[in-house]
Design a protein around this motif. Structure first.
Motif, PDB file in Angstrom:
ATOM      1  N   THR A   1       0.838  -1.196   0.000  1.00 41.26           N
ATOM      2  CA  THR A   1       0.000   0.000   0.000  1.00 41.26           C
ATOM      3  C   THR A   1       0.874   1.248   0.000  1.00 41.26           C
ATOM      4  O   THR A   1       1.713   1.429   0.891  1.00 41.26           O
ATOM      5  CB  THR A   1      -0.922   0.007   1.225  1.00 41.26           C
ATOM      6  OG1 THR A   1      -1.855  -1.082   1.110  1.00 41.26           O
ATOM      7  CG2 THR A   1      -1.684   1.323   1.340  1.00 41.26           C
ATOM      8  N   ALA A   2       0.686   2.097  -1.003  1.00 38.03           N
ATOM      9  CA  ALA A   2       1.550   3.265  -1.158  1.00 38.03           C
ATOM     10  C   ALA A   2       1.082   4.112  -2.334  1.00 38.03           C
ATOM     11  O   ALA A   2       0.281   3.659  -3.156  1.00 38.03           O
ATOM     12  CB  ALA A   2       2.994   2.844  -1.403  1.00 38.03           C
ATOM     13  N   VAL A   3       1.601   5.313  -2.389  1.00 34.14           N
ATOM     14  CA  VAL A   3       1.533   6.110  -3.612  1.00 34.14           C
ATOM     15  C   VAL A   3       2.700   5.662  -4.485  1.00 34.14           C
ATOM     16  O   VAL A   3       3.839   5.582  -4.007  1.00 34.14           O
ATOM     17  CB  VAL A   3       1.637   7.617  -3.324  1.00 34.14           C
ATOM     18  CG1 VAL A   3       1.726   8.406  -4.627  1.00 34.14           C
ATOM     19  CG2 VAL A   3       0.449   8.086  -2.503  1.00 34.14           C
ATOM     20  N   TYR A   4       2.412   5.357  -5.734  1.00 33.46           N
ATOM     21  CA  TYR A   4       3.439   4.920  -6.673  1.00 33.46           C
ATOM     22  C   TYR A   4       3.712   6.048  -7.661  1.00 33.46           C
ATOM     23  O   TYR A   4       2.794   6.535  -8.325  1.00 33.46           O
ATOM     24  CB  TYR A   4       3.000   3.656  -7.403  1.00 33.46           C
ATOM     25  CG  TYR A   4       3.081   2.420  -6.544  1.00 33.46           C
ATOM     26  CD1 TYR A   4       2.164   2.206  -5.530  1.00 33.46           C
ATOM     27  CD2 TYR A   4       4.108   1.491  -6.714  1.00 33.46           C
ATOM     28  CE1 TYR A   4       2.248   1.089  -4.698  1.00 33.46           C
ATOM     29  CE2 TYR A   4       4.204   0.374  -5.901  1.00 33.46           C
ATOM     30  CZ  TYR A   4       3.264   0.189  -4.892  1.00 33.46           C
ATOM     31  OH  TYR A   4       3.378  -0.919  -4.070  1.00 33.46           O
ATOM     32  N   TYR A   5       4.977   6.441  -7.725  1.00 30.50           N
ATOM     33  CA  TYR A   5       5.411   7.461  -8.657  1.00 30.50           C
ATOM     34  C   TYR A   5       6.251   6.824  -9.769  1.00 30.50           C
ATOM     35  O   TYR A   5       7.080   5.951  -9.492  1.00 30.50           O
ATOM     36  CB  TYR A   5       6.311   8.485  -7.959  1.00 30.50           C
ATOM     37  CG  TYR A   5       5.686   9.323  -6.883  1.00 30.50           C
ATOM     38  CD1 TYR A   5       5.863   9.011  -5.535  1.00 30.50           C
ATOM     39  CD2 TYR A   5       4.953  10.471  -7.202  1.00 30.50           C
ATOM     40  CE1 TYR A   5       5.319   9.806  -4.540  1.00 30.50           C
ATOM     41  CE2 TYR A   5       4.406  11.271  -6.208  1.00 30.50           C
ATOM     42  CZ  TYR A   5       4.596  10.936  -4.880  1.00 30.50           C
ATOM     43  OH  TYR A   5       4.055  11.737  -3.885  1.00 30.50           O
ATOM     44  N   CYS A   6       6.072   7.308 -10.988  1.00 30.66           N
ATOM     45  CA  CYS A   6       7.062   7.020 -12.017  1.00 30.66           C
ATOM     46  C   CYS A   6       7.923   8.273 -12.166  1.00 30.66           C
ATOM     47  O   CYS A   6       7.477   9.404 -11.900  1.00 30.66           O
ATOM     48  CB  CYS A   6       6.439   6.612 -13.352  1.00 30.66           C
ATOM     49  SG  CYS A   6       5.518   7.898 -14.198  1.00 30.66           S
ATOM     50  N   ALA A   7       9.159   8.065 -12.552  1.00 35.29           N
ATOM     51  CA  ALA A   7      10.099   9.164 -12.684  1.00 35.29           C
ATOM     52  C   ALA A   7      11.118   8.809 -13.767  1.00 35.29           C
ATOM     53  O   ALA A   7      11.291   7.634 -14.106  1.00 35.29           O
ATOM     54  CB  ALA A   7      10.799   9.449 -11.358  1.00 35.29           C
ATOM     55  N   THR A   8      11.804   9.823 -14.265  1.00 35.17           N
ATOM     56  CA  THR A   8      12.735   9.571 -15.352  1.00 35.17           C
ATOM     57  C   THR A   8      13.894  10.540 -15.337  1.00 35.17           C
ATOM     58  O   THR A   8      13.842  11.609 -14.716  1.00 35.17           O
ATOM     59  CB  THR A   8      12.002   9.662 -16.707  1.00 35.17           C
ATOM     60  OG1 THR A   8      12.894   9.239 -17.756  1.00 35.17           O
ATOM     61  CG2 THR A   8      11.556  11.089 -17.017  1.00 35.17           C
ATOM     62  N   THR A   9      14.955  10.147 -16.018  1.00 35.38           N
ATOM     63  CA  THR A   9      16.077  11.004 -16.299  1.00 35.38           C
ATOM     64  C   THR A   9      16.615  10.622 -17.659  1.00 35.38           C
ATOM     65  O   THR A   9      16.498   9.464 -18.075  1.00 35.38           O
ATOM     66  CB  THR A   9      17.180  10.876 -15.229  1.00 35.38           C
ATOM     67  OG1 THR A   9      18.269  11.730 -15.577  1.00 35.38           O
ATOM     68  CG2 THR A   9      17.693   9.443 -15.147  1.00 35.38           C
ATOM     69  N   SER A  10      17.212  11.580 -18.346  1.00 35.89           N
ATOM     70  CA  SER A  10      17.775  11.293 -19.670  1.00 35.89           C
ATOM     71  C   SER A  10      19.258  10.985 -19.588  1.00 35.89           C
ATOM     72  O   SER A  10      19.868  10.599 -20.591  1.00 35.89           O
ATOM     73  CB  SER A  10      17.539  12.478 -20.604  1.00 35.89           C
ATOM     74  OG  SER A  10      18.134  13.642 -20.070  1.00 35.89           O
TER      75      SER A  10
END
Lengths: 120, 107
Positions: A90-99
């Motif tokens: 149970t959690a907030v799920y974030y997607c994230a990125t870097t180039s």
């Protein structure tokens, strides 16, 4: 504008499955290094999974064997398939990125997050 | 796995104060250390990358330094918008790991 939008969260029973999506705009998923990070209510950040541009994947110890990260280049979308879900997922799920990886080692673009609640 | 031990877990400070937050890695991570700021209900934001590089657009009152496996985030003159939770994250080795966080509260 560069943007990541997560969807797919919700209430799921223990043992169930859920697939999260992260639709990217202004950035190309296939040429970016992408990750999932989660945050349980009132807790800190926990890294979940990472996918290289070449497709190599990595997972955190607590999700290894249960979660699968993938992407659909034609839809410019990142996914997180979550199986055998537990209350502690149970959690907030974030997607994230870097180039740039690993020279920066920092995820500079994040989505707004999607809440996953695992409960009966 | 590399453990990131962050301290303190919370700090009470006033506007204008100097605040220092430390992260200690359980083994060498070179300079692959990022500092993030997170406000309630929001995604994290990069402040410092590669231990000491200021992210574009971040005020110069934020700085990062490293000494061996010890990393420090310093806010030289705390502003009202700086009250938030701060996290370190190592990018040297998978699994990536975050510190436990430091909540900067108003004194």
């Amino acid at each position: 504008e560069v943007q990541l939008v997560e969807t797919g969260g919700g209430l799921i029973q223990p043992g169930g499955s859920l697939r999260l999506s992260c639709v990217a705009s202004g950035v190309t998923v296939s040429s970016s290094y992408m990750t999932w990070v989660r945050q349980a209510p009132g807790k800190g950040l926990e890294w979940v999974s990472f996918i290289y541009t070449g497709g190599t994947t990595y997972y955190g110890d607590s999700v290894e064997g249960r979660f699968t990260i993938s992407r659909d280049n034609s839809k410019n979308t990142l996914y997180l398939q979550m199986n055998s879900l537990r209350a502690e997922d149970t959690a907030v799920y974030y997607c994230a990125t870097t180039s740039v990886w690993p020279q920066r080692g920092a995820f500079d673009i994040w989505g707004q997050g999607t809440m996953v609640t695992v409960s009966s | 796995d590399i453990q990131m031990t962050q301290s303190p877990s919370s700090v009470s400070a006033s506007v204008g104060d100097r605040v220092t937050i430390t992260c200690r890695a359980s083994q060498g991570i070179n300079s692959w250390l990022t500092w993030y700021q997170q406000k309630p209900g929001k995604a994290p934001k990069v402040l410092i990358y590669a231990a000491s590089n200021l992210e574009s657009g971040v005020p110069s009152r934020f700085s990062g330094s490293a000494s061996g496996t010890d990393f420090t985030l310093t806010i030289t003159s705390l502003q009202p918008e700086d009250f938030a939770t701060y996290y370190c994250q190592q990018a040297s080795t998978f699994p990536l790991t975050f510190g436990g966080g430091t909540k900067v509260e108003i004194k």
